[in-house]
Scaffold this motif. Structure first.
Motif, PDB file in Angstrom:
ATOM      1  N   LEU A 114       0.829  -1.210   0.000  1.00  0.00           N
ATOM      2  CA  LEU A 114       0.000   0.000   0.000  1.00  0.00           C
ATOM      3  C   LEU A 114       0.862   1.258   0.000  1.00  0.00           C
ATOM      4  O   LEU A 114       0.554   2.233  -0.688  1.00  0.00           O
ATOM      5  CB  LEU A 114      -0.939   0.003   1.215  1.00  0.00           C
ATOM      6  CG  LEU A 114      -2.096  -0.980   1.172  1.00  0.00           C
ATOM      7  CD1 LEU A 114      -2.813  -1.010   2.516  1.00  0.00           C
ATOM      8  CD2 LEU A 114      -3.058  -0.629   0.056  1.00  0.00           C
ATOM      9  N   GLU A 115       1.948   1.226   0.739  1.00  0.00           N
ATOM     10  CA  GLU A 115       2.856   2.371   0.765  1.00  0.00           C
ATOM     11  C   GLU A 115       3.429   2.642  -0.632  1.00  0.00           C
ATOM     12  O   GLU A 115       3.455   3.780  -1.095  1.00  0.00           O
ATOM     13  CB  GLU A 115       3.991   2.108   1.759  1.00  0.00           C
ATOM     14  CG  GLU A 115       4.941   3.269   1.920  1.00  0.00           C
ATOM     15  CD  GLU A 115       6.000   3.002   2.977  1.00  0.00           C
ATOM     16  OE1 GLU A 115       7.119   3.528   2.808  1.00  0.00           O
ATOM     17  OE2 GLU A 115       5.718   2.290   3.966  1.00  0.00           O
ATOM     18  N   ARG A 116       3.874   1.580  -1.300  1.00  0.00           N
ATOM     19  CA  ARG A 116       4.399   1.733  -2.671  1.00  0.00           C
ATOM     20  C   ARG A 116       3.324   2.279  -3.605  1.00  0.00           C
ATOM     21  O   ARG A 116       3.602   3.123  -4.463  1.00  0.00           O
ATOM     22  CB  ARG A 116       4.927   0.404  -3.200  1.00  0.00           C
ATOM     23  CG  ARG A 116       6.265  -0.008  -2.612  1.00  0.00           C
ATOM     24  CD  ARG A 116       6.878  -1.190  -3.353  1.00  0.00           C
ATOM     25  NE  ARG A 116       5.997  -2.341  -3.462  1.00  0.00           N
ATOM     26  CZ  ARG A 116       5.868  -3.298  -2.537  1.00  0.00           C
ATOM     27  NH1 ARG A 116       6.582  -3.245  -1.432  1.00  0.00           N
ATOM     28  NH2 ARG A 116       5.043  -4.315  -2.723  1.00  0.00           N
ATOM     29  N   GLU A 117       2.087   1.812  -3.448  1.00  0.00           N
ATOM     30  CA  GLU A 117       0.989   2.294  -4.286  1.00  0.00           C
ATOM     31  C   GLU A 117       0.731   3.780  -4.070  1.00  0.00           C
ATOM     32  O   GLU A 117       0.499   4.518  -5.024  1.00  0.00           O
ATOM     33  CB  GLU A 117      -0.286   1.487  -4.018  1.00  0.00           C
ATOM     34  CG  GLU A 117      -0.285   0.138  -4.670  1.00  0.00           C
ATOM     35  CD  GLU A 117      -1.609  -0.596  -4.479  1.00  0.00           C
ATOM     36  OE1 GLU A 117      -2.594   0.023  -4.016  1.00  0.00           O
ATOM     37  OE2 GLU A 117      -1.648  -1.793  -4.807  1.00  0.00           O
ATOM     38  N   TRP A 118       0.745   4.226  -2.801  1.00  0.00           N
ATOM     39  CA  TRP A 118       0.532   5.652  -2.523  1.00  0.00           C
ATOM     40  C   TRP A 118       1.646   6.501  -3.127  1.00  0.00           C
ATOM     41  O   TRP A 118       1.390   7.558  -3.703  1.00  0.00           O
ATOM     42  CB  TRP A 118       0.419   5.898  -1.016  1.00  0.00           C
ATOM     43  CG  TRP A 118      -0.929   5.588  -0.475  1.00  0.00           C
ATOM     44  CD1 TRP A 118      -1.275   4.563   0.353  1.00  0.00           C
ATOM     45  CD2 TRP A 118      -2.145   6.300  -0.733  1.00  0.00           C
ATOM     46  NE1 TRP A 118      -2.615   4.593   0.623  1.00  0.00           N
ATOM     47  CE2 TRP A 118      -3.182   5.650  -0.029  1.00  0.00           C
ATOM     48  CE3 TRP A 118      -2.459   7.416  -1.487  1.00  0.00           C
ATOM     49  CZ2 TRP A 118      -4.499   6.096  -0.065  1.00  0.00           C
ATOM     50  CZ3 TRP A 118      -3.770   7.858  -1.523  1.00  0.00           C
ATOM     51  CH2 TRP A 118      -4.773   7.191  -0.819  1.00  0.00           C
ATOM     52  N   VAL A 119       2.882   6.044  -3.006  1.00  0.00           N
ATOM     53  CA  VAL A 119       4.014   6.787  -3.579  1.00  0.00           C
ATOM     54  C   VAL A 119       3.870   6.856  -5.100  1.00  0.00           C
ATOM     55  O   VAL A 119       4.020   7.926  -5.705  1.00  0.00           O
ATOM     56  CB  VAL A 119       5.361   6.137  -3.172  1.00  0.00           C
ATOM     57  CG1 VAL A 119       6.516   6.735  -3.956  1.00  0.00           C
ATOM     58  CG2 VAL A 119       5.586   6.285  -1.674  1.00  0.00           C
ATOM     59  N   GLU A 120       3.567   5.730  -5.704  1.00  0.00           N
ATOM     60  CA  GLU A 120       3.404   5.677  -7.160  1.00  0.00           C
ATOM     61  C   GLU A 120       2.244   6.567  -7.622  1.00  0.00           C
ATOM     62  O   GLU A 120       2.357   7.277  -8.618  1.00  0.00           O
ATOM     63  CB  GLU A 120       3.174   4.231  -7.602  1.00  0.00           C
ATOM     64  CG  GLU A 120       3.103   4.067  -9.102  1.00  0.00           C
ATOM     65  CD  GLU A 120       2.926   2.608  -9.507  1.00  0.00           C
ATOM     66  OE1 GLU A 120       2.225   2.377 -10.516  1.00  0.00           O
ATOM     67  OE2 GLU A 120       3.475   1.722  -8.829  1.00  0.00           O
ATOM     68  N   MET A 121       1.149   6.534  -6.872  1.00  0.00           N
ATOM     69  CA  MET A 121      -0.017   7.340  -7.241  1.00  0.00           C
ATOM     70  C   MET A 121       0.316   8.836  -7.212  1.00  0.00           C
ATOM     71  O   MET A 121       0.001   9.565  -8.140  1.00  0.00           O
ATOM     72  CB  MET A 121      -1.186   7.034  -6.306  1.00  0.00           C
ATOM     73  CG  MET A 121      -2.506   7.693  -6.683  1.00  0.00           C
ATOM     74  SD  MET A 121      -2.818   9.360  -6.033  1.00  0.00           S
ATOM     75  CE  MET A 121      -2.627   9.179  -4.312  1.00  0.00           C
ATOM     76  N   ASP A 123       3.259  10.221  -7.445  1.00  0.00           N
ATOM     77  CA  ASP A 123       4.220  10.496  -8.527  1.00  0.00           C
ATOM     78  C   ASP A 123       3.499  10.601  -9.869  1.00  0.00           C
ATOM     79  O   ASP A 123       3.814  11.479 -10.689  1.00  0.00           O
ATOM     80  CB  ASP A 123       5.296   9.412  -8.594  1.00  0.00           C
ATOM     81  CG  ASP A 123       6.285   9.489  -7.442  1.00  0.00           C
ATOM     82  OD1 ASP A 123       6.326  10.539  -6.749  1.00  0.00           O
ATOM     83  OD2 ASP A 123       7.015   8.501  -7.228  1.00  0.00           O
ATOM     84  N   CYS A 124       2.531   9.728 -10.097  1.00  0.00           N
ATOM     85  CA  CYS A 124       1.769   9.763 -11.350  1.00  0.00           C
ATOM     86  C   CYS A 124       0.911  11.018 -11.455  1.00  0.00           C
ATOM     87  O   CYS A 124       0.832  11.623 -12.524  1.00  0.00           O
ATOM     88  CB  CYS A 124       0.909   8.511 -11.493  1.00  0.00           C
ATOM     89  SG  CYS A 124       1.858   7.028 -11.828  1.00  0.00           S
ATOM     90  N   VAL A 125       0.286  11.427 -10.361  1.00  0.00           N
ATOM     91  CA  VAL A 125      -0.510  12.657 -10.376  1.00  0.00           C
ATOM     92  C   VAL A 125       0.390  13.849 -10.696  1.00  0.00           C
ATOM     93  O   VAL A 125       0.036  14.721 -11.490  1.00  0.00           O
ATOM     94  CB  VAL A 125      -1.261  12.865  -9.041  1.00  0.00           C
ATOM     95  CG1 VAL A 125      -1.867  14.254  -8.958  1.00  0.00           C
ATOM     96  CG2 VAL A 125      -2.345  11.807  -8.886  1.00  0.00           C
ATOM     97  N   ALA A 126       1.589  13.889 -10.107  1.00  0.00           N
ATOM     98  CA  ALA A 126       2.536  14.977 -10.380  1.00  0.00           C
ATOM     99  C   ALA A 126       2.943  14.973 -11.850  1.00  0.00           C
ATOM    100  O   ALA A 126       3.016  16.028 -12.483  1.00  0.00           O
ATOM    101  CB  ALA A 126       3.762  14.854  -9.483  1.00  0.00           C
TER     102      ALA A 126
END
Length: 162
Positions: A114-121, A123-126
């Motif tokens: 979940l932590e990796r998913e939040w970081v990836e999300m 980064d993708c929004v940025a």
């Protein structure tokens, strides 16, 4: 013969009129659906309208760089989400001592995922924001300022790496 001609003409005119009405209805539906798809809170709508007026009507633009960037806001949001996950992780570690170790390991892996998913999300929004900003999010009046700012940043990066 004239009856058949007038019937064909009537049908052709009727069909053309129906096609025009259908096209107009589709256009109205498309216009309506664009605004219906994006539900914004009233306060955000007010801010957007106020910004539009200041930029387009008064010819004013914001100072760059902004005090709070999109990346700053995303990082703060990410940190709040990760904080919740860290609290859960501490709870899982505490439970591991008292309960099944295998289940605790599974829960820890899930929290890391979940932590990796939040970081990836975030980064993708940025990334999406960075790509959409010059094309879709800036008013015409802001694009020149944005281009100048980007050139300045590129020059600083170039000078810093030399």
């Amino acid at each position: 013969k004239s009856n058949k001609f007038s019937d064909k003409r009537l049908n052709k005119e009727t069909l053309e009129r129906q096609a025009q009405l259908l096209q107009r209805g589709l256009q109205m539906k498309m216009k309506r659906s664009l605004s219906d798809r994006l539900h914004l809170p009233f306060t955000l709508k007010k801010v957007l309208v106020d910004e539009w007026e200041v930029i387009t009507q008064c010819g004013m633009v914001h100072n760059l760089p902004a005090k709070v960037t999109v990346r700053n806001a995303l990082d703060k949001y990410l940190e709040s989400k990760l904080e919740v996950l860290r609290k859960e992780e501490k709870s899982v570690n505490y439970d591991a001592v008292a309960n099944d170790k295998r289940e605790s390991e599974h829960n820890l892996k899930e929290l890391k995922r979940l932590e990796r998913e939040w970081v990836e999300m975030t980064d993708c929004v940025a990334l999406v924001f960075d790509q959409a900003l010059p094309v879709h999010l800036l008013f015409c009046q802001e694009r020149g300022q944005y281009d100048s700012f980007r050139k300045l940043i590129r020059a600083r990066i170039k000078n810093a790496t030399v």
